[in-house]
Structures are given as C-alpha cells and as structure tokens.
Write an enzyme that holds these catalytic residues in place. Structure first.
Site, PDB file in Angstrom:
ATOM      1  N   TYR A  85       0.835  -1.211   0.000  1.00  0.00           N
ATOM      2  CA  TYR A  85       0.000   0.000   0.000  1.00  0.00           C
ATOM      3  C   TYR A  85       0.867   1.258   0.000  1.00  0.00           C
ATOM      4  CZ  TYR A  85      -3.570  -3.404   1.375  1.00  0.00           C
ATOM      5  OH  TYR A  85      -4.408  -4.493   1.430  1.00  0.00           O
ATOM      6  N   HIS A  97      -0.274 -12.208   0.639  1.00  0.00           N
ATOM      7  CA  HIS A  97      -1.085 -11.168   0.004  1.00  0.00           C
ATOM      8  C   HIS A  97      -1.469 -11.529  -1.445  1.00  0.00           C
ATOM      9  CE1 HIS A  97      -1.474  -6.467  -0.376  1.00  0.00           C
ATOM     10  NE2 HIS A  97      -2.584  -7.099  -0.701  1.00  0.00           N
TER      11      HIS A  97
HETATM   12  P1  NAD Z   1     -13.324  -0.001   1.331  1.00  0.00           P
HETATM   13  O1  NAD Z   1     -14.470  -0.702   0.728  1.00  0.00           O
HETATM   14  O2  NAD Z   1     -13.117  -0.126   2.795  1.00  0.00           O
HETATM   15  O3  NAD Z   1     -13.437   1.540   0.899  1.00  0.00           O
HETATM   16  C1  NAD Z   1     -12.452   2.454   1.238  1.00  0.00           C
HETATM   17  C2  NAD Z   1     -12.777   3.797   0.591  1.00  0.00           C
HETATM   18  O4  NAD Z   1     -13.997   4.309   1.152  1.00  0.00           O
HETATM   19  C3  NAD Z   1     -11.708   4.847   0.882  1.00  0.00           C
HETATM   20  O5  NAD Z   1     -11.632   5.735  -0.231  1.00  0.00           O
HETATM   21  C4  NAD Z   1     -12.273   5.582   2.085  1.00  0.00           C
HETATM   22  O6  NAD Z   1     -11.749   6.887   2.179  1.00  0.00           O
HETATM   23  C5  NAD Z   1     -13.750   5.577   1.757  1.00  0.00           C
HETATM   24  N1  NAD Z   1     -14.611   5.695   2.946  1.00  0.00           N
HETATM   25  C6  NAD Z   1     -14.464   5.108   4.158  1.00  0.00           C
HETATM   26  N2  NAD Z   1     -15.469   5.473   4.971  1.00  0.00           N
HETATM   27  C7  NAD Z   1     -16.283   6.290   4.247  1.00  0.00           C
HETATM   28  C8  NAD Z   1     -17.473   6.991   4.517  1.00  0.00           C
HETATM   29  N3  NAD Z   1     -18.055   6.912   5.719  1.00  0.00           N
HETATM   30  N4  NAD Z   1     -18.052   7.733   3.552  1.00  0.00           N
HETATM   31  C9  NAD Z   1     -17.483   7.819   2.329  1.00  0.00           C
HETATM   32  N5  NAD Z   1     -16.332   7.187   2.003  1.00  0.00           N
HETATM   33  C10 NAD Z   1     -15.739   6.438   2.949  1.00  0.00           C
HETATM   34  O7  NAD Z   1     -12.006  -0.483   0.528  1.00  0.00           O
HETATM   35  P2  NAD Z   1     -10.518  -0.812   0.948  1.00  0.00           P
HETATM   36  O8  NAD Z   1      -9.898   0.290   1.731  1.00  0.00           O
HETATM   37  O9  NAD Z   1      -9.831  -1.271  -0.281  1.00  0.00           O
HETATM   38  O10 NAD Z   1     -10.663  -2.083   1.891  1.00  0.00           O
HETATM   39  C11 NAD Z   1     -10.540  -2.001   3.294  1.00  0.00           C
HETATM   40  C12 NAD Z   1      -9.228  -2.575   3.771  1.00  0.00           C
HETATM   41  O11 NAD Z   1      -9.235  -3.986   3.617  1.00  0.00           O
HETATM   42  C13 NAD Z   1      -7.990  -2.078   3.012  1.00  0.00           C
HETATM   43  O12 NAD Z   1      -7.569  -0.827   3.480  1.00  0.00           O
HETATM   44  C14 NAD Z   1      -7.036  -3.216   3.326  1.00  0.00           C
HETATM   45  O13 NAD Z   1      -6.526  -3.057   4.636  1.00  0.00           O
HETATM   46  C15 NAD Z   1      -7.948  -4.443   3.274  1.00  0.00           C
HETATM   47  N6  NAD Z   1      -7.983  -5.063   1.925  1.00  0.00           N
HETATM   48  C16 NAD Z   1      -7.133  -6.092   1.664  1.00  0.00           C
HETATM   49  C17 NAD Z   1      -7.128  -6.670   0.403  1.00  0.00           C
HETATM   50  C18 NAD Z   1      -6.164  -7.803   0.131  1.00  0.00           C
HETATM   51  O14 NAD Z   1      -5.494  -8.258   1.028  1.00  0.00           O
HETATM   52  N7  NAD Z   1      -6.088  -8.272  -1.080  1.00  0.00           N
HETATM   53  C19 NAD Z   1      -7.978  -6.208  -0.596  1.00  0.00           C
HETATM   54  C20 NAD Z   1      -8.852  -5.179  -0.296  1.00  0.00           C
HETATM   55  C21 NAD Z   1      -8.858  -4.625   0.976  1.00  0.00           C
END
Ligand code: NAD
Length: 315
Positions: A56, A120
């Site tokens: 990230y 990952h």
């Molecule tokens: P998410 O679905 O959590 O969305 C995140 C986005 O939504 C960001 O732009 C954030 O600023 C926004 N957001 C958060 N709260 C909000 C609100 N109340 N109103 C409007 N916008 C809002 O997507 P993500 O961040 O990709 O997934 C969450 C976490 O899961 C990642 O940060 C990561 O730690 C993990 N993840 C891991 C993998 C993997 O291992 N392959 C893949 C995806 C996610």
C-alpha cells in the site's frame, strides 16, 4: 464496539477494523497528520485491529501507521500485515523474501512482533508454493516469536477455500464479497469454520464504489457495475441518506466473519463509520438499493493468474 475472537486464534478483534491502504494514498492523497489523526481516533473509538501491507503506497502506509502508533501501548492494538505483494505486478512468495519482508515490516511498524501476517493476493502465486514454501516460512517466523498468526488474502474464494483445506491457515481475508451487491462470501464461511480458519471481511464499500465519491480509476469492476453503484448513491441521496452508511451497516452483518475492515484515511471518516455501527439499518432503503443493484448481484471480476492452478479451484 463489540469484539469477537478471530477463528481459533487468541486474537479478540473489534467488529470494525481499520484498513490502512488509504494511508498509502491509494484512493487519493492523504497527508501525514490526517493519517495520524485517523489512527488515533480509531484507537479512541475502540478499534483494535489495523490491517496494512508493504504494497500500500509502496511501504508508505506501513511507515505512516508505525509513526501513528508510536508511543501507544503495544498490547492495546493488533497489527496485521502481509507478505508476497510489493507492486501492482510485483509478487514474490519465496521463503527468502518472506523473512526479509517481515523484518522490514517490523522496522516500519516500530514493533518486535506482528499479530497476523498474511500471504497477500495468493491468486498471483502458485497454490503449491503458497502451501509448501510461503506458509511454512511464516510458521518458522512464528516459532521465532516474530509472528503470532498466519493467514492468506485474495479475491477468488474457491482458491482461498482450497488452500485453507490443504494446510493450516489461521485466517482468511476476503474482500468486496459481502457488500450490497455481492454476497458470495456467505457461501464460504462454513467451509472456513470447518477448516479452523477465521474470516476477515474486507472492503465493505467495494473499494470506494459504494460511496458518493465513487470508485477510483483503478477499480476492476465493470462499467455496468460501477454505473449501478452510482445510481444507488443517487437513490440514497434523494432519500436524504448516504450509500456508504447503508453499505457499512449491511457489511458488518456478514455471517461468520469476525471483523469487517473498512479503509479510512481521516478522523472524520472513522468517527462517521463508528457512529453508524450503533444505528439501525434503514430496511426500506436497503430493499430499494438491493433492487437497484440486482442486475449486477454477485458480478465480480477476475483476479490473478490461472496457469498452474489446479482445475478444481478455477472459478
Ligand atoms: P473499502 O471498501 O473499505 O473503501 C475504502 C474507501 O472508502 C476509501 O476511499 C475511504 O476513504 C472511503 N470511505 C471510508 N469510509 C467512508 C465513509 N463513511 N463515507 C465515504 N467514504 C468512505 O475499501 P478498501 O480500503 O480497499 O478495503 C478495506 C481494507 O481492507 C484495506 O484498506 C485493506 O486493509 C484491506 N484489503 C485487503 C485486500 C487484500 O489483502 N487483497 C484487498 C482489499 C482490501
């Protein structure tokens, strides 16, 4: 905030976890102070699990998370990071790289141990190598006390299920598959439970697609899927509500998942999301949004390589 045990581990995790990928500015620029404020606000709100990865922001998210947590009692939070992915197309699941990666993560995060280390996006490696080399390398680091638990992450659930069945995996992180438009994770949680594998439900906002701002340019969803999400955002706005609210409230109910990881890059977002947990979901609006998203229900995308994967795990 409620807390649950993560599978068979001894990790007791908050129902909402902090996704740190936004700290690497993957959804748009986030400045250092906003990142620190977001992390401190999450801790104050009772969030105790922080999920990050070297990938990230090319290590930026880990470094910022480490600085944000500096001086905070180490036993008051849990750190989950990853190994194996270092760039959009840069993967290395070798035992040698696992050791180096964990050592580097420990330094960036300013700690002497990691509570969870996950391979990952395993669909970009070979399942045999993950089972025979990557996971055993992590078990070796567990024996040395550097890593407490070992997991896998990725998109294709059949592959995650296959690996969890072949070998001991403490946790699995699935993303974008228990959301307003995708329920496929629900069909797998019994399987993971039978394997003794705890489930982490990530990306409840479908990596930004289920927000007013919409998906980032790199989002892998089809134009039709993203257009339906935008229509759902309009529908919520017209009803005096907000799609992200509904999406989060829906996703935290994922059956069989110990925690839901939402990506957050500001204190305001953390406060809003935690506040929403306590509120009842608007069932009438939910039904209307589900109808809007019905044409794209469970329409995902392909991720990873198919060559070298056993036929039974091709999805
Ligand atoms: P998410 O679905 O959590 O969305 C995140 C986005 O939504 C960001 O732009 C954030 O600023 C926004 N957001 C958060 N709260 C909000 C609100 N109340 N109103 C409007 N916008 C809002 O997507 P993500 O961040 O990709 O997934 C969450 C976490 O899961 C990642 O940060 C990561 O730690 C993990 N993840 C891991 C993998 C993997 O291992 N392959 C893949 C995806 C996610």
């Amino acid at each position: 905030m409620r807390y649950r045990r993560l599978g068979n581990t001894d990790l007791i995790v908050s129902e909402l976890a902090f996704g740190a990928s936004p700290l690497g500015s993957v959804f748009g620029a986030v400045d250092e102070q906003d990142a620190i404020d977001a992390v401190r606000t999450a801790l104050d709100a009772g969030i105790n699990l922080f999920d990050v990865a070297p990938y990230y922001g090319a290590t930026t998210a880990e470094a910022r998370l480490g600085r944000a947590l500096h001086g905070v009692a180490r036993d008051s939070y849990l750190l989950a990071t990853k190994v194996g992915r270092y760039g959009a197309a840069d993967f290395d699941f070798s035992a040698r790289r696992v050791r180096r990666s964990v050592t580097e993560s420990l330094t960036r995060l300013g700690t002497d141990h990691l509570d969870l280390v996950q391979c990952h996006d395993i669909e970009f490696g070979s399942p045999d190598r993950i089972v025979e080399e990557t996971l055993p390398a992590l078990r070796g680091l567990q024996d040395e006390g550097l890593v407490r638990h070992v997991g896998i992450t990725g998109y294709p659930l059949p592959l995650l299920g296959h690996v969890a069945q072949r070998t001991r995996v403490d946790t699995v992180l699935s993303y974008c598959q228990y959301t307003l438009h995708d329920r496929r994770l629900a069909a797998w949680t019994d399987h993971f439970a039978a394997c003794g594998t705890g489930v982490v439900n990530a990306a409840p906002l479908a990596m930004g697609a289920l927000t007013r701002r919409g998906a980032p340019g790199w989002h892998p969803g089809s134009a039709e899927l993203l257009a339906r999400c935008a229509a759902a955002a309009d529908l919520c706005e017209a009803a005096g509500s907000d799609l992200a609210t509904l999406a989060l409230q829906f996703s935290v109910r994922a059956p069989g998942a110990a925690t839901t990881v939402v990506g957050t890059g500001s204190a305001e977002e953390v406060r809003r999301n935690v506040g929403r947990l306590a509120e009842a979901i608007d069932e009438e609006l939910l039904a209307r949004v589900e109808a809007c998203l019905a044409p794209v229900r469970d329409q995902g995308w392909t991720s990873g390589r198919t060559a070298g994967r056993p036929a039974q795990v091709r999805s």
